[in-house]
Write an enzyme that holds these catalytic residues in place. Sequence first.
Site, PDB file in Angstrom:
ATOM      1  N   GLU A  49      74.463  81.851  72.576  1.00 39.29           N
ATOM      2  CA  GLU A  49      73.146  82.455  72.867  1.00 39.29           C
ATOM      3  C   GLU A  49      72.120  82.127  71.778  1.00 39.29           C
ATOM      4  O   GLU A  49      70.942  82.356  71.959  1.00 39.29           O
ATOM      5  CB  GLU A  49      73.287  83.972  73.057  1.00 39.29           C
ATOM      6  CG  GLU A  49      73.416  84.808  71.806  1.00 39.29           C
ATOM      7  CD  GLU A  49      74.763  84.681  71.083  1.00 39.29           C
ATOM      8  OE1 GLU A  49      75.623  83.892  71.528  1.00 39.29           O
ATOM      9  OE2 GLU A  49      74.943  85.371  70.059  1.00 39.29           O
ATOM     10  N   HIS A 102      78.414  81.282  68.777  1.00 40.82           N
ATOM     11  CA  HIS A 102      77.296  81.989  69.417  1.00 40.82           C
ATOM     12  C   HIS A 102      76.473  81.074  70.319  1.00 40.82           C
ATOM     13  O   HIS A 102      75.431  80.556  69.885  1.00 40.82           O
ATOM     14  CB  HIS A 102      76.340  82.515  68.338  1.00 40.82           C
ATOM     15  CG  HIS A 102      76.821  83.718  67.616  1.00 40.82           C
ATOM     16  ND1 HIS A 102      76.476  84.996  67.975  1.00 40.82           N
ATOM     17  CD2 HIS A 102      77.628  83.835  66.544  1.00 40.82           C
ATOM     18  CE1 HIS A 102      77.037  85.865  67.152  1.00 40.82           C
ATOM     19  NE2 HIS A 102      77.751  85.180  66.267  1.00 40.82           N
ATOM     20  N   CYS A 137      81.980  85.845  69.727  1.00 36.88           N
ATOM     21  CA  CYS A 137      82.187  86.285  68.350  1.00 36.88           C
ATOM     22  C   CYS A 137      82.716  87.723  68.295  1.00 36.88           C
ATOM     23  O   CYS A 137      83.844  87.947  68.693  1.00 36.88           O
ATOM     24  CB  CYS A 137      80.899  86.072  67.575  1.00 36.88           C
ATOM     25  SG  CYS A 137      81.233  85.737  65.853  1.00 36.88           S
TER      26      CYS A 137
HETATM   27  N1  GLN Z   1      82.058  89.455  61.451  1.00 35.08           N
HETATM   28  C1  GLN Z   1      81.901  90.101  62.734  1.00 35.08           C
HETATM   29  C2  GLN Z   1      83.049  91.072  63.015  1.00 35.08           C
HETATM   30  O1  GLN Z   1      84.074  90.931  62.473  1.00 35.08           O
HETATM   31  C3  GLN Z   1      81.800  89.093  63.866  1.00 35.08           C
HETATM   32  C4  GLN Z   1      80.709  88.121  63.556  1.00 35.08           C
HETATM   33  C5  GLN Z   1      79.786  87.842  64.690  1.00 35.08           C
HETATM   34  O2  GLN Z   1      79.847  88.414  65.764  1.00 35.08           O
HETATM   35  N2  GLN Z   1      78.871  86.957  64.420  1.00 35.08           N
HETATM   36  O3  GLN Z   1      82.906  91.966  63.776  1.00 35.08           O
END
Ligand code: GLN
Length: 195
Positions: A175, A173, A86
């Site tokens: 994890e 994610h 992410c």
């Molecule tokens: N919205 C976050 C970003 O742009 C990423 C989201 C996440 O890691 N769950 O940095």
Amino acid sequence: MLQGARHAHIRSLERASEQSGIAISVHELRTASHFMKHECDVYILPGGETTTMRRTGERLELGGSGLLPALFSHLRESNAPVLGTCAGAILLCEPEDGGEPLLPARIGRNAYGRQVDSFQDAVNVQLFNREYPGVFIRAPRFDQSSINCHKIANHNGEVVGIMHDNRVALTFHPELTEDPGFHVWLLNQASNSSE
Ligand code: GLN
């Protein structure tokens, strides 16, 4: 360990270690000097907020901990295996340090919408040839036409995981699930390269 879902990754690594029989020791890196002290076999960049991570991890001269520039240049030099999830995937695709991206794809932040548009759904993981529980939290999206490496996971026909050499970036994610598949993959990369 700048910010975000980092402790959950440690639990997943422990689960992966149990499942694979590969012994591990975990180093929590917050600053450039932590980084210099521990040369790790593999690295994880967790999910969270890239704006916060970029601010707290930026160059020492700019008031940050210096972790991100140290990490990015080490990853480029050493080619160490890395898993970015992410926000971690965003940092790998767009390190914004003036150097080459660590994975060759463009990625858009918060591309599914707001927090209420976060969701869970099965993801198809070609890397393991099976389904995987996808947890998408204010997730980014790869610019599909910009992906210039292996596509290892998709959701509804859209690529949500990519791999280049031993670097993996996922927009979800792993994890936050009980399934340590990606963490086992990461530990295997380290044990293969040390044989
Ligand atoms: N919205 C976050 C970003 O742009 C990423 C989201 C996440 O890691 N769950 O940095």
